[in-house]
Enzyme design. Structure first.
Site, PDB file in Angstrom:
ATOM      1  N   HIS A 308       0.860  -1.184   0.000  1.00 20.24           N
ATOM      2  CA  HIS A 308       0.000   0.000   0.000  1.00 20.24           C
ATOM      3  C   HIS A 308       0.896   1.234   0.000  1.00 20.24           C
ATOM      4  CE1 HIS A 308      -3.589   2.379   0.656  1.00 20.24           C
ATOM      5  NE2 HIS A 308      -3.005   2.970   1.682  1.00 20.24           N
ATOM      6  N   LYS A 340       2.952   4.097  -5.384  1.00 22.82           N
ATOM      7  CA  LYS A 340       2.415   5.418  -5.046  1.00 22.82           C
ATOM      8  C   LYS A 340       3.521   6.466  -5.059  1.00 22.82           C
ATOM      9  CE  LYS A 340      -1.570   3.930  -2.262  1.00 22.82           C
ATOM     10  NZ  LYS A 340      -1.340   2.473  -2.250  1.00 22.82           N
ATOM     11  N   HIS A 345      -1.609   8.595  -4.829  1.00 27.06           N
ATOM     12  CA  HIS A 345      -2.649   7.778  -4.193  1.00 27.06           C
ATOM     13  C   HIS A 345      -4.006   8.180  -4.752  1.00 27.06           C
ATOM     14  CE1 HIS A 345      -4.991   5.487  -1.564  1.00 27.06           C
ATOM     15  NE2 HIS A 345      -4.513   5.859  -0.384  1.00 27.06           N
ATOM     16  N   PHE A 404      -8.952   4.251   5.090  1.00 25.17           N
ATOM     17  CA  PHE A 404      -9.619   4.899   6.215  1.00 25.17           C
ATOM     18  C   PHE A 404     -10.915   4.155   6.523  1.00 25.17           C
ATOM     19  CE2 PHE A 404      -7.637   9.355   5.374  1.00 25.17           C
ATOM     20  CZ  PHE A 404      -6.456   8.925   5.932  1.00 25.17           C
TER      21      PHE A 404
END
Length: 420
Positions: A308, A340, A345, A404
């Protein structure tokens, strides 16, 4: 169990539209981050992003389609058509009711809604907005289901049709859901992926409020620094990746090129905090372990982890711990990298874009680097492939996402013959 093959890839990403341009960017280690150009970012804390140089007309969309669709929906349609063309089939032999679409998105038609609100409110001056100035298809911007409906219309799919919205893991979860529909026999072919075009004042303001994005505005090219000790937030991006998924036997019977097999997928939620992460990485580790179990693969068979790697301290620490927890000693031998650092992102879309990077790593035997990683962080002590791409035979990839709300997802991809 029916196996699910990836037989077509389409990518619309910062640095160039199309899969080839995307892969060229990654393997060269170049970054596509720059000062925001679509509006004046001067009032904001973070003024940079990874934008897609996208021309709807040049991409083949008609004026009516441009008028009807939000930017993210335009990405999805163009990218889906690239994936279908790449798969080498028109699906004439597939019952349209067994041909479906799953599209992921975290923030839907943010760009279109933001623009239209400014129009109907006369730049925020009117409390009671004047609907006469709105685009006629404003309702399509309101409902994210319009994204998957537009893709279905473009490719002729009349089967299962779904939008998946699990924040920043949407791109992984959309492809995982599509694969499950094929495994269980609900569909023969799925067009699946994710799209987001969040670079707008409201999105930038949201991330400014929680200081999640980097304020390194004077050096946009080197602002995204996953796993680097000097990192100070992520760089917002936009883009889309879409795949053609089909049952492996069907793909082989028609002589299709099989890029990879979706061998395992699992998701978890930490039920802990909307933006916070526990440092032990337990939930992500659990997702990785379950996905590997579903694929029937041992931790030491993993050749590459597509991270990630958002470039925030808590994410990088959490993810490093999760990889160690799930892969054991093999964690110190397997290369890990974050794209990323190059394409930013793109929220819900990034999971699918990272699947594309993972599949292409297997296809070409090259692991993309983590750009801008020049100052190692002692808390992040794995092999993050700094700066330069690495030639390596890759048969099995674990791609992970964290979002999130506590969402944690892992996907296992293998070559058609399986892991070594």
């Amino acid at each position: 169990m029916r196996q699910v093959a990836i037989t077509g890839i389409g990518v619309t990403a910062p640095g160039g539209v199309g899969t080839k341009n995307f892969w060229d960017l990654l393997t060269s280690g170049r970054t596509a981050t720059r000062r925001i150009s679509t509006f004046d970012p001067s009032p904001f804390r973070s003024q940079i992003a990874a934008e897609v140089d996208f021309d709807a007309a040049a991409a083949g969309l008609s004026p009516q389609q441009e008028r009807r669709m939000d930017r993210a929906a335009q990405f999805a349609v163009v990218t889906a058509l690239e994936a279908v063309a790449d798969s080498g089939t028109g699906f004439d032999d597939v019952d349209p009711h067994r041909f479906g679409v799953t599209i992921g998105s975290a923030v839907g038609a943010t760009t279109g809604l933001d623009t239209e609100y400014r129009t109907v409110s006369d730049g925020g001056r009117l409390e009671l907005v004047d609907h006469r100035y709105a685009v006629p298809h404003l309702y399509n911007y309101l409902v994210p289901s319009s994204f998957s409906a537009e893709v279905a219309l473009a490719v002729g799919a009349e089967g299962p049709n779904t939008v998946v919205s699990t924040g920043c893991t949407s791109g992984l979860d959309a492809v995982g859901h599509a694969a499950e529909l094929i495994r269980e026999g609900s569909a023969e072919v799925m067009v699946a992926g994710a799209t987001d075009a969040p670079i707008s004042p409201i999105t930038v303001a949201c991330f400014d409020a929680i200081k999640a994005t980097t304020p390194r505005n004077d050096d946009a090219e080197h602002a995204s620094r996953p796993f680097d000790r000097t990192r100070n937030g992520f760089v917002l991006g936009e883009g889309c990746a879409v795949f053609v998924l089909e049952e492996l036997g069907r793909a082989r019977a028609r002589g299709a090129h099989v890029y990879a097999v979706v061998a395992g997928h699992a998701s978890r939620c930490n039920a802990f905090h909307m933006t916070g992460l526990r440092p032990d990485g337990r939930e992500m580790a659990e997702a990785i372990t379950v996905a590997l179990g579903e694929a029937g693969i041992n931790p030491d068979q993993v050749d590459y982890v597509n991270a990630h790697g958002s470039g925030t301290r808590q994410n990088d620490r959490h993810e490093t711990a999760a990889i160690k927890r799930s892969l054991g000693e093999h964690a110190f031998r397997v290369p890990v990298s974050s794209i990323k650092s190059m394409v930013g992102h793109s929220l819900g879309a990034i999971g699918s874009i990272e699947i594309a990077a993972s599949v292409l790593a297997m296809e070409h035997g090259v692991v993309p680097p983590t750009a801008n990683l020049t100052t190692p962080d002692p808390e992040c002590d794995l092999d993050y492939v700094p700066i330069t791409a690495r030639e390596l035979r890759v048969d099995t990839v674990v791609s992970v996402g964290s979002g999130f709300g506590g969402f944690q997802t892992a996907m296992v991809l293998t070559k058609p013959g399986g892991a070594r």
